[in-house]
Each structure stands twice: as structure tokens, then as C-alpha cells.
Design a protein around this motif. Structure first.
Motif, PDB file in Angstrom:
ATOM      1  N   ASN A  49      -5.473  -1.899  -7.324  1.00  0.00           N
ATOM      2  CA  ASN A  49      -5.296  -0.700  -8.139  1.00  0.00           C
ATOM      3  C   ASN A  49      -5.058   0.542  -7.285  1.00  0.00           C
ATOM      4  O   ASN A  49      -4.321   1.443  -7.683  1.00  0.00           O
ATOM      5  N   VAL A  50      -5.656   0.597  -6.116  1.00  0.00           N
ATOM      6  CA  VAL A  50      -5.395   1.699  -5.189  1.00  0.00           C
ATOM      7  C   VAL A  50      -3.989   1.568  -4.616  1.00  0.00           C
ATOM      8  O   VAL A  50      -3.226   2.537  -4.539  1.00  0.00           O
ATOM      9  N   HIS A  51      -3.611   0.360  -4.228  1.00  0.00           N
ATOM     10  CA  HIS A  51      -2.303   0.153  -3.617  1.00  0.00           C
ATOM     11  C   HIS A  51      -1.159   0.457  -4.575  1.00  0.00           C
ATOM     12  O   HIS A  51      -0.100   0.922  -4.144  1.00  0.00           O
ATOM     13  N   THR A  52      -1.346   0.184  -5.859  1.00  0.00           N
ATOM     14  CA  THR A  52      -0.260   0.430  -6.811  1.00  0.00           C
ATOM     15  C   THR A  52      -0.288   1.847  -7.378  1.00  0.00           C
ATOM     16  O   THR A  52       0.543   2.188  -8.215  1.00  0.00           O
ATOM     17  N   ALA A 106       3.183 -10.870 -17.408  1.00  0.00           N
ATOM     18  CA  ALA A 106       3.113 -10.115 -16.163  1.00  0.00           C
ATOM     19  C   ALA A 106       4.427  -9.372 -15.962  1.00  0.00           C
ATOM     20  O   ALA A 106       5.351  -9.489 -16.763  1.00  0.00           O
ATOM     21  N   GLY A 107       4.513  -8.635 -14.861  1.00  0.00           N
ATOM     22  CA  GLY A 107       5.712  -7.861 -14.584  1.00  0.00           C
ATOM     23  C   GLY A 107       5.517  -6.400 -14.937  1.00  0.00           C
ATOM     24  O   GLY A 107       4.406  -5.960 -15.228  1.00  0.00           O
ATOM     25  N   PRO A 108       6.591  -5.614 -14.911  1.00  0.00           N
ATOM     26  CA  PRO A 108       6.479  -4.169 -15.143  1.00  0.00           C
ATOM     27  C   PRO A 108       5.949  -3.855 -16.537  1.00  0.00           C
ATOM     28  O   PRO A 108       6.495  -4.314 -17.537  1.00  0.00           O
ATOM     29  N   GLU A 109       4.876  -3.099 -16.581  1.00  0.00           N
ATOM     30  CA  GLU A 109       4.193  -2.838 -17.849  1.00  0.00           C
ATOM     31  C   GLU A 109       4.868  -1.733 -18.648  1.00  0.00           C
ATOM     32  O   GLU A 109       5.112  -1.887 -19.855  1.00  0.00           O
ATOM     33  N   ALA A 110       5.152  -0.599 -17.998  1.00  0.00           N
ATOM     34  CA  ALA A 110       5.744   0.541 -18.699  1.00  0.00           C
ATOM     35  C   ALA A 110       7.154   0.181 -19.168  1.00  0.00           C
ATOM     36  O   ALA A 110       7.984  -0.295 -18.389  1.00  0.00           O
ATOM     37  N   ASP A 151       0.840  -1.200   0.000  1.00  0.00           N
ATOM     38  CA  ASP A 151       0.000   0.000   0.000  1.00  0.00           C
ATOM     39  C   ASP A 151       0.871   1.244   0.000  1.00  0.00           C
ATOM     40  O   ASP A 151       0.841   2.076   0.907  1.00  0.00           O
ATOM     41  N   SER A 152       1.670   1.372  -1.066  1.00  0.00           N
ATOM     42  CA  SER A 152       2.653   2.446  -1.146  1.00  0.00           C
ATOM     43  C   SER A 152       2.367   3.430  -2.279  1.00  0.00           C
ATOM     44  O   SER A 152       2.993   4.480  -2.363  1.00  0.00           O
ATOM     45  N   GLY A 153       1.426   3.053  -3.160  1.00  0.00           N
ATOM     46  CA  GLY A 153       1.165   3.887  -4.319  1.00  0.00           C
ATOM     47  C   GLY A 153       2.140   3.669  -5.448  1.00  0.00           C
ATOM     48  O   GLY A 153       2.117   4.384  -6.445  1.00  0.00           O
ATOM     49  N   SER A 154       2.990   2.657  -5.319  1.00  0.00           N
ATOM     50  CA  SER A 154       4.000   2.380  -6.335  1.00  0.00           C
ATOM     51  C   SER A 154       3.947   0.919  -6.737  1.00  0.00           C
ATOM     52  O   SER A 154       4.078   0.035  -5.879  1.00  0.00           O
ATOM     53  N   LEU A 155       3.787   0.639  -8.033  1.00  0.00           N
ATOM     54  CA  LEU A 155       3.787  -0.736  -8.501  1.00  0.00           C
ATOM     55  C   LEU A 155       5.152  -1.372  -8.282  1.00  0.00           C
ATOM     56  O   LEU A 155       5.254  -2.549  -7.925  1.00  0.00           O
ATOM     57  N   VAL A 156       6.226  -0.611  -8.451  1.00  0.00           N
ATOM     58  CA  VAL A 156       7.576  -1.147  -8.274  1.00  0.00           C
ATOM     59  C   VAL A 156       7.762  -1.636  -6.842  1.00  0.00           C
ATOM     60  O   VAL A 156       8.227  -2.758  -6.589  1.00  0.00           O
ATOM     61  N   ARG A 157       7.379  -0.802  -5.864  1.00  0.00           N
ATOM     62  CA  ARG A 157       7.527  -1.215  -4.466  1.00  0.00           C
ATOM     63  C   ARG A 157       6.547  -2.340  -4.142  1.00  0.00           C
ATOM     64  O   ARG A 157       6.870  -3.248  -3.367  1.00  0.00           O
ATOM     65  N   TYR A 158       5.367  -2.296  -4.721  1.00  0.00           N
ATOM     66  CA  TYR A 158       4.376  -3.357  -4.529  1.00  0.00           C
ATOM     67  C   TYR A 158       4.971  -4.712  -4.871  1.00  0.00           C
ATOM     68  O   TYR A 158       4.718  -5.713  -4.191  1.00  0.00           O
ATOM     69  N   LEU A 159       5.775  -4.742  -5.932  1.00  0.00           N
ATOM     70  CA  LEU A 159       6.337  -6.005  -6.406  1.00  0.00           C
ATOM     71  C   LEU A 159       7.509  -6.497  -5.563  1.00  0.00           C
ATOM     72  O   LEU A 159       7.907  -7.663  -5.687  1.00  0.00           O
ATOM     73  N   GLU A 160       8.052  -5.646  -4.670  1.00  0.00           N
ATOM     74  CA  GLU A 160       9.227  -6.043  -3.896  1.00  0.00           C
ATOM     75  C   GLU A 160       8.940  -7.219  -2.970  1.00  0.00           C
ATOM     76  O   GLU A 160       9.811  -8.052  -2.707  1.00  0.00           O
ATOM     77  N   GLY A 161       7.713  -7.304  -2.447  1.00  0.00           N
ATOM     78  CA  GLY A 161       7.393  -8.390  -1.530  1.00  0.00           C
ATOM     79  C   GLY A 161       7.491  -9.763  -2.163  1.00  0.00           C
ATOM     80  O   GLY A 161       7.632 -10.774  -1.457  1.00  0.00           O
ATOM     81  N   PHE A 162       7.426  -9.824  -3.480  1.00  0.00           N
ATOM     82  CA  PHE A 162       7.484 -11.108  -4.161  1.00  0.00           C
ATOM     83  C   PHE A 162       8.860 -11.770  -4.051  1.00  0.00           C
ATOM     84  O   PHE A 162       8.986 -12.973  -4.288  1.00  0.00           O
ATOM     85  N   ALA A 163       9.886 -10.996  -3.694  1.00  0.00           N
ATOM     86  CA  ALA A 163      11.200 -11.611  -3.485  1.00  0.00           C
ATOM     87  C   ALA A 163      11.120 -12.657  -2.379  1.00  0.00           C
ATOM     88  O   ALA A 163      11.791 -13.701  -2.438  1.00  0.00           O
ATOM     89  N   HIS A 164      10.287 -12.414  -1.379  1.00  0.00           N
ATOM     90  CA  HIS A 164      10.152 -13.359  -0.274  1.00  0.00           C
ATOM     91  C   HIS A 164       9.232 -14.519  -0.634  1.00  0.00           C
ATOM     92  O   HIS A 164       9.554 -15.680  -0.343  1.00  0.00           O
ATOM     93  N   THR A 165       8.104 -14.227  -1.266  1.00  0.00           N
ATOM     94  CA  THR A 165       7.196 -15.339  -1.585  1.00  0.00           C
ATOM     95  C   THR A 165       7.822 -16.259  -2.629  1.00  0.00           C
ATOM     96  O   THR A 165       7.804 -17.488  -2.471  1.00  0.00           O
ATOM     97  N   CYS A 166       8.394 -15.687  -3.673  1.00  0.00           N
ATOM     98  CA  CYS A 166       9.047 -16.535  -4.673  1.00  0.00           C
ATOM     99  C   CYS A 166      10.263 -17.239  -4.075  1.00  0.00           C
ATOM    100  O   CYS A 166      10.583 -18.376  -4.449  1.00  0.00           O
ATOM    101  N   GLY A 167      10.927 -16.578  -3.137  1.00  0.00           N
ATOM    102  CA  GLY A 167      12.108 -17.165  -2.529  1.00  0.00           C
ATOM    103  C   GLY A 167      11.839 -18.448  -1.772  1.00  0.00           C
ATOM    104  O   GLY A 167      12.737 -19.293  -1.638  1.00  0.00           O
TER     105      GLY A 167
END
Length: 356
Positions: free
Chosen positions: A265-268, A179-183, A62-78
Motif C-alpha cells: 500500500n505504501v509502494h502503490t 484484479a487489475g486497475p481498479e479506477a 516503490d514508485s507511489g504509482s499502482l500503474v508503474r507497480y504493475l509494469e514489472g508483471f510484464a516480465h514475470t508473466c512473460g
């Protein structure tokens, strides 16, 4: 006679649901992350307390950033780098969704993200499929789960994933996604993969119009041939009042489903609040709107919670929720007879009982 009030939390939980957009690696139970991290030696979790870890994922998302939103996946994928872990995560996902009233779900993941410790792509797919089957059985077969395989748009090799979709389409894999970064990473980077899928009569959706604008949607629909749009919320930029632009009209008139995930969509940062989300405007204009979770762990959400959020904000009623659910069933990557059965045998009777 039921004692549930109309659109009460209990009634919303009981509503039959169809889920099209949910990421496997974004929906783990916090306790599972901790236990799998301990088992495989994954380091760096911010806490070993399940409640605190869940809050950490939510706050990070809930940071308003898709990039930061995706950071948590390092732990789940890990922690999802062996077959046993993949089976467990997939089984728990199916059970959690069944407990949330989901009758049919398509859960997506990128097989390449789970090969860091030597698993082959085929082993990943087979382990996840096995997990879904175990979860269905453990839930008393209250849910059916199929898989969508994602290619990562910033990486090469989309054809490998398209090949897997075709190879496993009779074993629980029903479609393809990127999936992944769109821009900066357009869906047209590897057009031959989409051409191959069409030649093989395979289904696919495309993440588009989430973190990028109308051009991203145009490429996904007109260049790639997407049957559905992952999120697709920026289609609202082609709507001016009641005037629908040519691209938006094409998406609406061709019944290309919008896999909308309001909380995510709000969180990103796509929208500042649920109140500003275009779900109601697009529904009122006749778009094939569906409601989805995206990442249940990251956004601390459920499909029942998404229903509740839009009911609270837009005063939707049972007819609206039924429409969203029928839209999702119609857009599911299932044969026609199975979609009809899902609607006629599960969705319609369920909403008729709740309305009654």
C-alpha cells in the motif's frame, strides 16, 4: 527453553501465519525469472544478476504509482507461459511461504495471463495446482496452499473464470477475485459472474478500496456480495475519529475481512508510510484486519517482514499478531471444521508457545 526474545526476528519467523492475499506472478524468485527467461527466450530483462534484478523489481514497485507497480508483471508473466514454468513457480511459492512460517495460504492469479503461447485455461489451473502440491510435499507438508482465480477487471470474460472456480473447487481452487486497475473498471461491470458464483455456493473476494475510494468498496460489498475485500484500506475514509460511518460499520459488523498489505500500500501510493497506514486504527475499532504480502518479489517483502513492520511502527504485541492470524484463519475459504482445526491445532498452540 527457547532463547528467542519476545518479538525478535527469530520469534516472528517462528510465529504461525495465515496468508490470504498473495499474487503468484508477483512472488517469483529473481533467479527463477532469469532462468525461465533464458529457457523460453523472453527478452528485455534489465539485468541477468539475481540481486540486481530483485532490486530493480523493488525500485520499480516503490514508485507511489499502482500503474508503474504493475509494469514489472510484464516480465514475470512473460516467463510463465508453459506448464513446466507454472509448476516450478507454484512449487517454489509454496516452499518459500512454508519457510516463512506460513501454515495456510491462498495464492491468487489470473489464468488468462498465461495463455499467450497457447495454453488453455484448464492447463494453467492444473499446472499451478500440481505445483502447489509439489511445493507442499517438498516443504514436508508444513504448509497447505489453495488457489484463488482472478478475472482481470479491464478485460471481458469474467464468467469463464467463474466457471473454472466452480469446476476446480474440489481440486484446490477455493475462490474467485477480480484484479487489475481498479479506477475506471468497477466491480459491477459483469455482475452476472458474481450472481453465478453465489448460485453455485462459491466463495469470492474483490480487490476494492486500494486505488479507488468508498464507492468501489460499496459496489464490491453491496452490489457484488464480496465476502472479503482485497486491501480495502480506503474504508478508513468512512471513519472520523471514533465515529464509524454506515458503510464502514456494515463492513465491520458483518465481519468482512480486510486483506491488508501495508508495504504494498505504501509502494502503490495509497499511503506515504507505514506510520500513516490505517491498520492500527481499523484494528482498534474492531474491523477484521488481516496482514498479507500482496507481491513478495515486487515489494521485496515476506509475511514475517510485514509482521515486523507493524510491530516496529505500532508496538503490536503477540496478542495483536495472534488476532490478525486468527482473523485470517476465520476468513479463509475453507470448510468450518478445517478453519477450526487450523486455529485450534496450529495458530493457538503456536502463539501460546511464543508468549510462554
Amino acid at each position: 527453553m527457547s532463547t528467542m526474545n519476545p518479538l525478535s526476528p527469530e520469534a516472528l519467523l517462528a510465529a504461525p501465519k495465515v496468508l490470504l492475499h498473495d499474487h503468484l506472478d508477483g512472488g517469483l524468485r529473481p533467479r527463477t525469472v532469469i532462468e525461465l527467461a533464458d529457457a523460453c527466450g523472453h527478452e528485455g530483462l534489465p539485468t541477468a544478476d539475481p540481486a540486481e534484478l530483485g532490486a530493480w523489481f523493488r525500485d520499480n514497485a516503490d514508485s507511489g504509482s499502482l500503474v508503474r507497480y504493475l509494469e514489472g508483471f510484464a516480465h514475470t508473466c512473460g516467463v510463465m507461459q508453459d506448464e513446466a514454468a507454472l509448476v516450478r513457480v507454484a512449487a517454489e511459492a509454496a516452499q518459500d511461504l512454508a519457510d516463512d512460517g506460513v501454515a495456510y495460504a491462498e495464492i491468487r492469479y489470473a489464468p488468462e495471463l498465461f495463455t499467450d503461447r497457447g495454453l488453455r485455461l484448464e492447463q494453467v489451473v492444473e499446472a499451478v495446482n500440481e505445483g502447489f502440491r509439489q511445493g507442499e510435499a517438498a516443504s514436508g507438508n508444513r504448509i497447505r496452499v489453495n488457489a484463488l482465480l482472478c478475472a482481470m477487471r479491464q478485460n471481458d470474460g469474467w464468467q469463464r473464470i467463474a466457471d473454472l472456480v466452480v469446476r476446480y473447487r474440489d481440486a484446490g481452487v477455493v475462490g474467485f477475485d477480480i484484479a487489475g486497475p481498479e479506477a475506471g473498471f468497477p466491480a459491477t461491470r459483469e455482475l452476472p459472474a458474481f450472481e453465478y458464483l453465489r448460485e453455485q455456493n462459491a466463495h469470492f473476494t474483490v480487490h476494492a478500496g486500494e486505488a479507488d475510494g468508498l464507492e468501489s468498496i460499496h459496489r464490491a460489498v453491496q452490489r457484488c456480495g464480496a465476502e472479503r475485500l482485497g486491501h480495502g484500506v480506503r474504508i478508513i475514509d468512512d471513519v472520523d475519529g471514533d465515529q464509524v460511518g454506515r458503510l464502514a460499520a456494515y463492513v465491520r459488523d458483518r465481519r468482512i475481512a480486510l486483506e491488508m498489505c501495508p508495504t504494498s500500500n505504501v509502494h502503490t501510493g495509497a499511503f506515504a508510510s507505514i506510520a500513516e497506514h490505517p491498520v492500527k486504527r481499523l484494528a482498534d475499532l474492531g474491523f477484521r484486519v488481516t496482514l498479507n504480502t500482496d507481491n513478495r518479489l515486487m515489494s521485496d517483502c515476506s509475511l514475517t517482514g510485514e509482521f515486523a513492520a507493524v510491530v516496529r511502527e505500532f508496538d503490536f504485541g503477540w496478542d495483536d499478531l495472534r488476532t490478525f492470524t486468527v482473523n485470517a484463519a476465520k476468513a479463509a475459504f475453507l470448510p468450518l471444521d478445517e478453519r477450526r482445526a487450523l486455529i485450534q491445532d496450529v495458530v493457538e498452540p503456536g502463539y501460546a508457545a511464543l508468549k510462554g
